[in-house]
Write an enzyme that holds these catalytic residues in place. Structure first.
Site, PDB file in Angstrom:
ATOM      1  N   GLU A   1      74.407  35.074  81.394  1.00  0.00           N
ATOM      2  CA  GLU A   1      74.026  35.411  82.216  1.00  0.00           C
ATOM      3  C   GLU A   1      72.349  35.255  81.741  1.00  0.00           C
ATOM      4  O   GLU A   1      71.635  34.528  82.294  1.00  0.00           O
ATOM      5  CB  GLU A   1      73.459  36.361  83.370  1.00  0.00           C
TER       6      GLU A   1
ATOM      7  N   ASP B   1      79.510  51.698  89.081  1.00  0.00           N
ATOM      8  CA  ASP B   1      79.688  51.998  88.685  1.00  0.00           C
ATOM      9  C   ASP B   1      78.773  52.909  87.680  1.00  0.00           C
ATOM     10  O   ASP B   1      77.742  53.183  87.408  1.00  0.00           O
ATOM     11  CB  ASP B   1      79.281  50.851  87.417  1.00  0.00           C
TER      12      ASP B   1
ATOM     13  N   HIS C   1      81.649  48.089  84.151  1.00  0.00           N
ATOM     14  CA  HIS C   1      82.059  46.669  85.158  1.00  0.00           C
ATOM     15  C   HIS C   1      82.174  45.676  84.377  1.00  0.00           C
ATOM     16  O   HIS C   1      82.391  44.621  84.550  1.00  0.00           O
ATOM     17  CB  HIS C   1      80.796  46.287  86.466  1.00  0.00           C
TER      18      HIS C   1
ATOM     19  N   GLU D   1      68.325  45.906  85.256  1.00  0.00           N
ATOM     20  CA  GLU D   1      69.523  45.891  84.539  1.00  0.00           C
ATOM     21  C   GLU D   1      69.651  44.876  84.236  1.00  0.00           C
ATOM     22  O   GLU D   1      70.113  44.133  85.355  1.00  0.00           O
ATOM     23  CB  GLU D   1      70.487  46.697  85.482  1.00  0.00           C
TER      24      GLU D   1
HETATM   25  N1  SAH Z   1      68.535  46.378  89.661  1.00  0.00           N
HETATM   26  C1  SAH Z   1      69.446  45.979  90.825  1.00  0.00           C
HETATM   27  C2  SAH Z   1      70.227  44.770  90.150  1.00  0.00           C
HETATM   28  C3  SAH Z   1      70.700  44.371  89.389  1.00  0.00           C
HETATM   29  S1  SAH Z   1      71.353  42.967  88.823  1.00  0.00           S
HETATM   30  C4  SAH Z   1      70.198  47.159  89.507  1.00  0.00           C
HETATM   31  O1  SAH Z   1      70.387  48.112  88.846  1.00  0.00           O
HETATM   32  O2  SAH Z   1      71.690  47.232  90.919  1.00  0.00           O
HETATM   33  C5  SAH Z   1      70.528  41.498  88.637  1.00  0.00           C
HETATM   34  C6  SAH Z   1      69.586  41.253  89.520  1.00  0.00           C
HETATM   35  O3  SAH Z   1      68.206  40.096  88.944  1.00  0.00           O
HETATM   36  C7  SAH Z   1      70.364  39.984  90.184  1.00  0.00           C
HETATM   37  O4  SAH Z   1      69.767  40.816  92.442  1.00  0.00           O
HETATM   38  C8  SAH Z   1      69.013  38.636  90.661  1.00  0.00           C
HETATM   39  O5  SAH Z   1      68.997  38.388  91.156  1.00  0.00           O
HETATM   40  C9  SAH Z   1      67.925  39.548  89.746  1.00  0.00           C
HETATM   41  N2  SAH Z   1      67.526  38.596  88.665  1.00  0.00           N
HETATM   42  C10 SAH Z   1      68.000  37.774  87.118  1.00  0.00           C
HETATM   43  N3  SAH Z   1      66.739  36.816  86.715  1.00  0.00           N
HETATM   44  C11 SAH Z   1      65.855  37.188  88.010  1.00  0.00           C
HETATM   45  C12 SAH Z   1      65.019  36.828  87.427  1.00  0.00           C
HETATM   46  N4  SAH Z   1      64.558  35.725  86.218  1.00  0.00           N
HETATM   47  N5  SAH Z   1      63.215  36.982  88.430  1.00  0.00           N
HETATM   48  C13 SAH Z   1      63.890  37.683  89.648  1.00  0.00           C
HETATM   49  N6  SAH Z   1      65.159  38.024  89.806  1.00  0.00           N
HETATM   50  C14 SAH Z   1      66.180  38.078  88.582  1.00  0.00           C
END
Ligand code: SAH
Length: 577
Positions: free
Chosen positions: A315, A212, A513, A306
């Site tokens: 989420e 994205d 996305h 993110e």
């Molecule tokens: N930063 C990455 C992924 C973003 S997606 C990027 O920009 O491509 C969000 C990610 O946050 C996912 O991999 C999910 O497993 C993680 N996540 C969500 N809630 C979380 C929490 N409470 N503690 C740790 N990781 C978390």
């Protein structure tokens, strides 16, 4: 936890004063307590053969006297364990055999291995929870010291608890009985995490996010283009995924980056960090950010994350980011992003209505319209073109990341949407999308600040996006990095110049996305230019899954003269799931 001992066992009762804990000491009754005391104290056990009720032991004695069936004796004869005993009770209750026929059972009958007979036939059947006190058979109780008896009882109690926990688990799993009480007596704790983190363990979802371009290039532009935030900084990347934002931060000169993720992707992130020789800067921590610890006393200069979901809040990852902020961010630290806005508008979603609703009216000549019914209760995630907007958008939520609290994420806000059409047009949906802002100060942007809308062939994407596998060109200051007046959080005054980087997920931007969120209207309405739709937007976490969102739209329509087109407020509810 306090332990209850079986009140009808004479050896135990006699010793009650000596060493055993008194039931008066109880504060909270737990499942374990309930197992051990309810079996004999509750008078709601029904006979296996008729409707007589009483406490369990009395009823077992009654069945023996009145029907010639001794449950304890039958279990001993057939050498039944806890589960065998439960199956036998449920078998008798379900199939109602004559007592004499039970005497001919051998223990090899198929129901003794069938999980179906673990399912209680009588709800909350005390007979299932009752265990006879046969432990004394193997010991000469008179010769036992009180201590030894207590130890034996505790051992027995532990075994019984374990058996019943196992039984509860099987019954819950097999029969989907979500209502069974937890040991605490509270409803079972729901697990909104496992499935969520599993879904982030797969590669594909990370590929989609990284590809994205609007999203990833904006993060890159901000991180690589704001040295005042990242150079020499300690950074926390909440939900690092593949580690992409941490890698940008390291490239931007961060002194230390803690990259946290609770899903299996963290293991890949660790390998990626090593493969890029950045393991001296980036430390990957596998775990929920709510639970992890940073090295003693460490507070971070910046949190990057993110966390945005469909319609921004789907989420509920923002809740975790706010926990991270309160646990780990320095008082003058920077949240990145700093600010998000939810935008609502009127929409011509006729293409989507055609694809998802009208389509079902005639399928090879059959009426399948029933298939479309749910479309009016579930938000649709899809992309519409900029021509689909029939009003200027209204901000329904301003989220200032430095100060927002989780309570503010369930909210009701009012809106006024004025139709901007130049000819009569049918409004078939409300459209929701979000804009996101990054600032060098971490302050939110001023209310009048408009988002940068990134469009096809826009240089900002190419700037940081490696084309054709070539390394990214050297960064230069983007045309989108405009100096902005930032707003002081406490006074609302413009205090200093700030660098703002932003992107939109609205229909004017290159699709992201996140697409857009559409609430299709059961009662579409026609507007001319200047019609006004007044309403309230209700947004809250779903009661059944905290990662899902329930939305309510309450609205009325006024024509240009201010006359109500609909005399009543129209209400429609949607789930974002
Ligand atoms: N930063 C990455 C992924 C973003 S997606 C990027 O920009 O491509 C969000 C990610 O946050 C996912 O991999 C999910 O497993 C993680 N996540 C969500 N809630 C979380 C929490 N409470 N503690 C740790 N990781 C978390």
């Amino acid at each position: 936890m306090s332990i209850h001992f079986h009140p009808t066992n004479p050896t135990i009762e006699d010793d009650h004063d000596a060493n055993l804990p008194s039931s008066d000491e109880d504060e909270d009754e737990t499942w374990d307590d309930w197992i051990s005391d309810s079996s004999t104290q509750r008078g709601d056990c029904r006979s296996l053969f008729d409707n007589k009720t009483g406490n369990v032991e009395d009823i077992i004695a009654y069945d023996k006297a009145a029907h010639g069936f001794d449950l304890n004796e039958a279990c001993a004869r057939l050498s039944l364990d806890v589960h065998g005993r439960i199956r036998l009770i449920n078998f008798i209750r379900q199939t109602k055999p004559a007592p004499a026929n039970i005497a001919s059972l051998t223990g090899k009958e198929s129901f003794f291995t069938s999980d179906d007979f673990l399912r209680p036939v009588v709800e909350d059947d005390p007979m299932l929870r009752y265990q006879p006190d046969d432990w004394t058979d193997s010991e000469d109780e008179d010769s036992l010291s009180t201590d030894r008896r207590i130890r034996l009882l505790e051992q027995k109690l532990t075994e019984t608890k374990r058996d019943f926990q196992e039984y509860r688990k099987i019954v819950n799993q097999r029969f989907n009985l979500g209502q069974t009480a937890e040991p605490s007596g509270l409803p079972p704790k729901r697990d909104d995490d496992s499935h969520y983190f599993e879904s982030y363990g797969a590669n594909d979802i990370h590929a989609v996010m990284i590809q994205d371009k609007v999203r990833t290039s904006t993060y890159a532009r901000y991180i690589l283009g704001t040295p005042s935030v990242f150079e020499n900084a300690i950074v926390l990347d909440v939900g690092c995924g593949t580690g992409i934002l941490s890698l940008f931060a390291a490239r931007a000169g961060a002194r230390k980056v803690f990259a946290v993720d609770a899903s299996d992707i963290a293991m890949k992130a660790e390998k990626i960090v090593k493969a890029n020789d950045l393991d001296s800067v980036i430390t990957v921590i596998r775990g929920k950010v709510e639970d992890i610890q940073l090295p003693e006393g460490v507070k971070v200069d910046v949190i990057i994350s993110e966390w945005m979901g469909y319609a921004l809040l789907y989420e509920s990852m923002l809740d975790s980011v706010l926990v991270a902020r309160d646990r780990f961010l320095k008082l003058d630290g920077v949240m990145a992003p700093a600010h998000s806005r939810m935008m609502l508008g009127l929409c011509d979603a006729s293409e989507i209505v055609k694809d998802r609703i009208t389509f079902w009216n005639d399928v090879y000549g059959f009426d399948m319209s029933v298939m479309a019914e749910e479309m009016y209760h579930e938000a649709v995630i899809d992309v519409v073109g900029s021509h689909a907007m029939l009003s200027t958008p209204s901000v329904v939520k301003e989220l200032h990341l430095s100060s927002t609290t989780t309570r503010q994420l369930d909210f009701i806000s009012s809106f006024k949407l004025t139709s901007s059409v130049d000819r009569r047009t049918k409004v078939t949906a409300f459209i929701l999308y979000f804009d996101t802002f990054f600032t060098a100060s971490g302050n939110p942007v001023a209310p009048e600040k408009e988002v940068d809308v990134i469009q096809e062939n826009d240089a900002v994407v190419a700037e940081v996006w490696p084309l054709g596998g070539r390394p990214a060109p050297q960064r230069r200051m983007s045309q989108h990095h405009k100096k902005e007046k930032s707003v002081d959080k406490s006074t609302g005054d413009a205090t200093k110049t700030d660098v703002v980087t932003s992107f939109s997920t609205g229909p004017k931007s290159i699709p992201t996305h996140w697409k857009q969120t559409l609430f299709l209207l059961k009662e579409p309405f026609v507007v001319d230019e200047g019609f006004v739709v007044y309403g309230h937007f209700h947004c809250r976490k779903s009661v059944s899954n905290s990662r899902e969102i329930d939305v309510e739209m309450h609205y009325t329509i006024q024509d240009v003269e201010g006359q109500n087109e609909s005399p009543e407020v129209i209400v429609q509810m949607f789930k974002i799931q």
